[in-house]
Design an enzyme around this catalytic site. Structure first.
Site, PDB file in Angstrom:
ATOM      1  N   GLY A 132     -36.479  17.956 -34.694  1.00 52.97           N
ATOM      2  CA  GLY A 132     -36.621  17.070 -33.536  1.00 52.97           C
ATOM      3  C   GLY A 132     -38.010  16.471 -33.476  1.00 52.97           C
ATOM      4  O   GLY A 132     -38.850  16.696 -34.351  1.00 52.97           O
ATOM      5  N   PHE A 133     -38.231  15.736 -32.412  1.00 53.18           N
ATOM      6  CA  PHE A 133     -39.504  15.029 -32.237  1.00 53.18           C
ATOM      7  C   PHE A 133     -40.685  16.007 -32.212  1.00 53.18           C
ATOM      8  O   PHE A 133     -41.561  15.963 -33.089  1.00 53.18           O
ATOM      9  CB  PHE A 133     -39.383  14.202 -30.947  1.00 53.18           C
ATOM     10  CG  PHE A 133     -40.671  13.807 -30.308  1.00 53.18           C
ATOM     11  CD1 PHE A 133     -41.676  13.193 -31.049  1.00 53.18           C
ATOM     12  CD2 PHE A 133     -40.884  14.038 -28.955  1.00 53.18           C
ATOM     13  CE1 PHE A 133     -42.867  12.826 -30.445  1.00 53.18           C
ATOM     14  CE2 PHE A 133     -42.057  13.670 -28.348  1.00 53.18           C
ATOM     15  CZ  PHE A 133     -43.059  13.067 -29.088  1.00 53.18           C
TER      16      PHE A 133
ATOM     17  N   THR B  12     -25.515  24.425 -24.406  1.00 52.52           N
ATOM     18  CA  THR B  12     -26.528  24.478 -25.468  1.00 52.52           C
ATOM     19  C   THR B  12     -27.750  25.240 -24.995  1.00 52.52           C
ATOM     20  O   THR B  12     -28.270  26.117 -25.687  1.00 52.52           O
ATOM     21  CB  THR B  12     -26.968  23.047 -25.860  1.00 52.52           C
ATOM     22  OG1 THR B  12     -25.812  22.322 -26.220  1.00 52.52           O
ATOM     23  CG2 THR B  12     -27.956  23.055 -26.997  1.00 52.52           C
TER      24      THR B  12
ATOM     25  N   TYR C  53     -29.650  20.408 -15.819  1.00 46.61           N
ATOM     26  CA  TYR C  53     -30.620  20.563 -16.901  1.00 46.61           C
ATOM     27  C   TYR C  53     -31.769  21.454 -16.430  1.00 46.61           C
ATOM     28  O   TYR C  53     -32.144  22.424 -17.107  1.00 46.61           O
ATOM     29  CB  TYR C  53     -31.128  19.187 -17.337  1.00 46.61           C
ATOM     30  CG  TYR C  53     -32.242  19.230 -18.338  1.00 46.61           C
ATOM     31  CD1 TYR C  53     -32.052  19.804 -19.587  1.00 46.61           C
ATOM     32  CD2 TYR C  53     -33.492  18.684 -18.048  1.00 46.61           C
ATOM     33  CE1 TYR C  53     -33.081  19.841 -20.513  1.00 46.61           C
ATOM     34  CE2 TYR C  53     -34.522  18.716 -18.974  1.00 46.61           C
ATOM     35  CZ  TYR C  53     -34.311  19.292 -20.203  1.00 46.61           C
ATOM     36  OH  TYR C  53     -35.329  19.326 -21.116  1.00 46.61           O
TER      37      TYR C  53
END
Ligand code: UDP
Length: 336
Positions: free
Chosen positions: A10-11, A95, A149
């Site tokens: 990922g970033f 996730t 989230y």
């Protein structure tokens, strides 16, 4: 150190992998390429101290083997990006919660240190600025998926700290605030790659709401430096640390700054037609709630490690534009 980075393609993970390799550590990454991209790590393949597994952290067998071979886990694998989170709340909750549970359970088996990437989202609608690690949190109602989230990342933090309290597993929590830099994609909503790509494509910069909401952006190189400073301090186990920038800027001023940095010959005017206001309901979903201000108090990290952000926002904007400019074609990036 032998380091495992979940979400390493990922970033932030890919920048972290580079920095760890540069400091002579051995790095293994595990990434299912859901939001991570192979091109972020392609240049590391072939490095003798670098290994990767394209797999999900919910694959117990692979996670077990890779964890057994490492001393420290940076757990960065998660659902990210407000736009993605609002669109896919089931994926987000599963996730984040199940992934972190698997990572902690496995790390406990081998007594590996764990640094968990959390987020400033956990402060929710807290209005006492700047946000301190010891502050109360205030989330919105459960029928607004953005807060799922925040709640899922709070569960991650609770679980990590519970492993520390109950089993003595050395777990440190890193709360990242609006990290920016090359390789961040605008695909999942992040404002800087989106606005820079729009500017480069000659399209209007989309400012949501009235543009007076503010953030403190922090260059990924500064964030990685903070993560490495925490990795070097086993005495941070059981603690939470904010990691974020110090300069607060409104999103409208950010759009203006991007125009100024990229087009110094045509600086932004009042009511500049290159800036387009978009209602939140059109950008996300009806009833969407945004954070008005988000400012980190990073004094805890600074007192412990001396860390302070160093890279000014215009410089990061320039580097983001350089990397986006190299990736053709810009029009496709904006659509994405
Ligand atoms: N934003 C915007 N235009 C865009 C994308 C985002 O005005 O094209 C706003 C967004 O509503 C938020 C801020 O920019 O107020 C930062 O958004 P981002 O998704 O980067 O991070 P957040 O702070 O919401 O996690």
């Amino acid at each position: 150190m032998r380091v495992l980075i979940t979400g390493g393609a990922g970033f932030i993970g890919s920048h972290l992998a580079e920095a760890l390799l540069a400091a002579d550590h051995r790095v293994t990454i595990m990434d299912n390429l859901s939001t991570g991209r192979f091109e972020n790590i392609a240049h590391l393949v072939g490095h003798p101290a670098f290994h990767f597994a394209i797999d999900s952290i919910t694959n117990d067998i692979v996670l077990d083997r890779l964890t057994s071979e490492c001393d420290l886990v940076f757990h960065l694998a998660a659902a990210v990006g407000v736009e993605l989170i609002v669109r896919q709340p089931v994926h987000t909750i599963e996730t984040n919660v199940m992934g972190t549970e698997a990572v902690l359970r496995t790390a406990a088996r081998y007594r590996a240190r764990v640094l968990i990437a959390s987020t400033s989202e956990v402060y929710g609608k807290g209005s006492r600025v700047p946000f301190n690690e010891a502050d109360d949190v205030l989330l919105g109602p459960t029928n607004k998926s953005r807060w799922a989230y925040a709640a899922s990342k709070m569960v991650d933090e609770f679980l990590g700290l519970a492993y520390y309290q109950e089993q003595g597993l050395p777990v440190t929590i890193m709360r990242f605030f609006n990290t920016i830099g090359p390789r961040q994609t605008g695909r999942y909503g992040m404002v800087i790659p989106r606005l820079v790509a729009q500017a480069l494509a000659g399209q209007p910069l989309t400012v949501y709401g009235d543009g007076q909401q503010s953030r403190c952006f922090c260059d990924v190189a500064d964030v990685v430096r903070a993560a490495l400073a925490l990795a070097a301090r086993p005495d941070t186990a059981g603690e939470v640390f904010n990691i974020g920038g110090s300069e607060e800027i409104s999103i409208l001023d950010l759009a203006r700054l991007i125009l100024q940095v990229l087009f110094p010959q045509a600086p932004p005017a009042d009511d500049d037609p290159r800036i387009q206001f978009v209602a939140y309901a059109d950008a996300y979903a009806p009833g969407f709630e945004d954070m008005r201000r988000r400012v980190p108090d990073t004094s805890k990290l600074r007192a412990l490690t001396g860390w302070a952000p160093a890279i000014p926002l215009p410089e990061t904007i320039r580097r983001v534009a350089d990397t986006l400019g190299r990736q053709a074609p810009i029009s496709e990036r904006v659509r994405a």
